[in-house]
Motif scaffolding. Sequence first.
Motif, short mmCIF file in Angstrom:
data_model
loop_
_atom_site.label_atom_id
_atom_site.label_comp_id
_atom_site.label_asym_id
_atom_site.label_seq_id
_atom_site.Cartn_x
_atom_site.Cartn_y
_atom_site.Cartn_z
N UNK A 1 0.81 -1.21 0.00
CA UNK A 1 0.00 0.00 0.00
C UNK A 1 0.85 1.26 0.00
N UNK A 2 2.14 1.13 0.24
CA UNK A 2 3.01 2.31 0.23
C UNK A 2 3.53 2.65 -1.17
N UNK B 1 -2.46 6.18 -4.77
CA UNK B 1 -1.91 5.26 -3.76
C UNK B 1 -2.97 4.27 -3.31
N UNK B 2 -2.57 3.06 -3.08
CA UNK B 2 -3.46 2.01 -2.59
C UNK B 2 -3.55 2.08 -1.07
N UNK B 3 -4.67 1.70 -0.54
CA UNK B 3 -4.89 1.74 0.92
C UNK B 3 -5.51 0.42 1.32
N UNK B 4 -4.73 -0.37 2.07
CA UNK B 4 -5.19 -1.68 2.50
C UNK B 4 -6.41 -1.56 3.41
N UNK C 1 -5.50 -8.41 -7.88
CA UNK C 1 -4.46 -7.63 -7.20
C UNK C 1 -4.77 -7.63 -5.70
N UNK C 2 -3.80 -8.11 -4.92
CA UNK C 2 -3.90 -8.09 -3.46
C UNK C 2 -3.05 -6.93 -2.92
#
Length: 911
Positions: free
Chosen positions: A403-404, A455-458, A484-485
């Motif tokens: 996620x970073x 940005x991805x955010x878990x 995508x995980x």
Amino acid sequence: MFVVVVPPHPPQTDSLMSGSLFVKPPCFCTVSAFQGLCILLLYTSPLCCFANFSQAKELVYKIKEGLPSGTLIGSMGSDLHLDLSLDPHVLFNLPQKKPSDQYVTLNSTTGQLFTSGNEIDRETLCPDSSEYNQGCVLSLDVFVLPQQYFQLVKVKILVEDVNDNRPRFPTGEIRVSVPENTQVNARFAVEQSATDPDLGFHGVQTYWLVNDFGVFTLDVEENEGGELTPFLIVTDELDRERQEEYITDIIAEDGGLPPLLGTATLRIIITDVNDNCPQFTESQVNVTLYGNTTKGKHLSRLHAFDPDQGANAVISYAYSDRVPREARALFHLDRITGVIKLAGQINTATGKFYKLTVLANGPGCVPAVATVTVHVIRVASGPPVIMPRYIAAEKDGVVTMKESEPPFSPIAFFTVSNTDQRGQGTECLLEGSGPFRLTPYKRLKNEYLLETTEPLDHEQRQDYELTVVLRNPRGLAIKTFVKILVLDENDNAPVFKQSLYEVSVEENNPPNSFLTQLQATDQDSEARGEVIYTLGSDAPSIFLLERLTGVLTVSTSLDREEKQTYRFMVRAVDRGTPRRESIATVVITVLDRNDNSPRFINKDFTFFVPENFPGFGEIGVLSVTDADAGENGWVALSIVNGSDIFVIDAGRGALRARTPLDREQQGTYYLWIEAVDGGEPSLSCLTVVTVLLLDVNDNPPVVLFPQSNQSYMLVLPSTLPGTSITEVYAVDKDTGMNAVIAYSIIKRKGGEPGSFDIDPDTGNITLKRELSDRGLYSLLVKVSDHGQPEPLHSTVLVNLFVNETVSNESYIQSLLTGEEAEIQMEEKQWYVGKLTERPGREDLFPCQPLLIALSVTCLGLFCIAVTLTAYICCKKLKKWRKCQMKRLEVEMPLKVNGDDADRKRTEISNI
């Protein structure tokens, strides 16, 4: 020649410090005439050697370990009954040959033993000692010198144990495994028990848990060797799938006062039991397949889960027996991963429908069932093909990303093949939601880049399912699936449910009372989202915070009068890397209870008040305090012994008298005052108030003797001077100087002056000279006190009748009546003048200046007239005046003498 003297056994004495002294009976050799021979025999005689040297004296002292340097252990000189004044002087020597000598110092002249700078630690000195053997002993050899006094003294110092060691566990963390199907009341031994090098009651006495979570308790058993072993007892049913471990602190406590504690972390691991079976996340899966799909194509991935652990959670995938052998050979199922791939060539001429039944098998469980439906679409010619090339980490078609990762991070390239040479009408699209995009890569033909746009955010979403779709002009669509995980990272700090926790607790609470439970959440997953609670550095040590649950307790009873508010910080820390934390504030307000009685400032009160003090005047103020607050601290005062003379102001505590007080009626008053607070129930206290009335000179002396002014006493004419005739006796109701009486004669009637005198202190009347005249003598005696500011007095008439007998009583009474009347007239004027304030001269003579002028004028005129008359008549009457003066000088003595004689005769005749 010498003589061996064996003195009697000396009495056992108490040593200094806390030890006991034991002295063996000594045997002395006394040397007589020849000193040299005696010394020779001293070393050669077996009897003397045995008496003096072989039987060494033994002193035993007891001390506690850890005493500071310079502490007196014992005085050998006095304990051995040695004469230290001998010449040469007796000396004591410590050979310093034993390791134990380093712990003591010896005064060579007095024989006093002190502790040295090396602290005596029983556990270090005697590591193998225990309460069942001889204990810990320091042995010393001391020589008494010089040679003629030589003695060998065996000193034993018994070192007693003190509670100076905490219990210690062998490891900082103790693990105990408990199966989740354990029955209630099952016991599990905690083998890593604590040890304490101290002895006896100072050793480990008990164990207890900081938090039992409501499902555990702790029991302690003692084996035959006296060792204590804690046993963990299950008190409720366990479920590993609900909570797989419990973490608390186990405390070992010794028996000291105060007790010392040892702590270790107790991790209770709930081991898995196969009580769950596999389940598919999707029981129905549809797959579309084109007839020209290449061999090895990834079609689908089935996923089943089992909440158990280890071997109990192992899942294997297999086709049902109802799946035809042809379908099994065409579609390969991976028994471990559940991935279905195309294993053969599909007939492109015909379309077909396949239904695959997949079983998820677990140990000892009924298999879970999922159905995969494969639709094969017929194609006329070779369709376009999408070939993915992954940049991010990929396994079995599943891409993992942190996620970073920054925006526009590349995920994969997709290459399109089997298109016509011009590629007209062919388009590549991305289906699915999420921050992703599929774009031609730098205008290269048939190359597409899949990348992120944000940005991805878990914490918002953990996985995305995307489909890359290729469409040709004939309407044929080819799809490639991408999953995508999003991997979690520690990018969130714990967040308290509230930033300020305000807690109210009544004072005098029981120890270990629950205050509140702190709650903080962390959006991160796994250990990154686990929260640990700790107290801030400003938190008092009396507060305890459970690390995992956030339960805040207070270990002791609180006192509002000691401190009303506690304010400190608490921290919530996660277990990620790096660790993140947040802070909240806890404010604890201690509520008041009526636990303090009112308290008078003084144990008792004494007020000094002058008598005749005005009514309702303030005598004094009773100061009273109450440490409680509000109504609990409101105090009311009242008089409890029923006195109607005094009242008390409940507000100020002022004591007042209803009427003026007379000391002569009652000089001291004792009052019990009660102070009652406004609590429920109310508390009270009592004090005694003493009111002492100070005397005021408000009573004149009262003459008790003579009883009246008409009483008299017969005095013989032959009474000798110096004889006590009578006395005046008076009393005064006042006290102190106000009651000190002085007697004086202020007027005399009859007799020669100075015939009688009175003692000013006793009132005793004494004859001062012989009585030559008979008759009635009257003395007016003034009886005065010494009061201030104005003394008070009374008068009495003392009548003395001088004669041999009393022949005419009525005559004497008539004389007494006349004397009393005359004396009373004069006394009244004198007494009034003394007791009343005289008016000022200005009040009596308001025209004083005019009267003075007239007086001076008249006096002057009179003097002038007299002077002129005397001058004119002086010469004519000179001779006549001389004769006249001579005649007067002769007649006047005769007249005086004749009058005295007549008066004396008259008095005698009256008698």
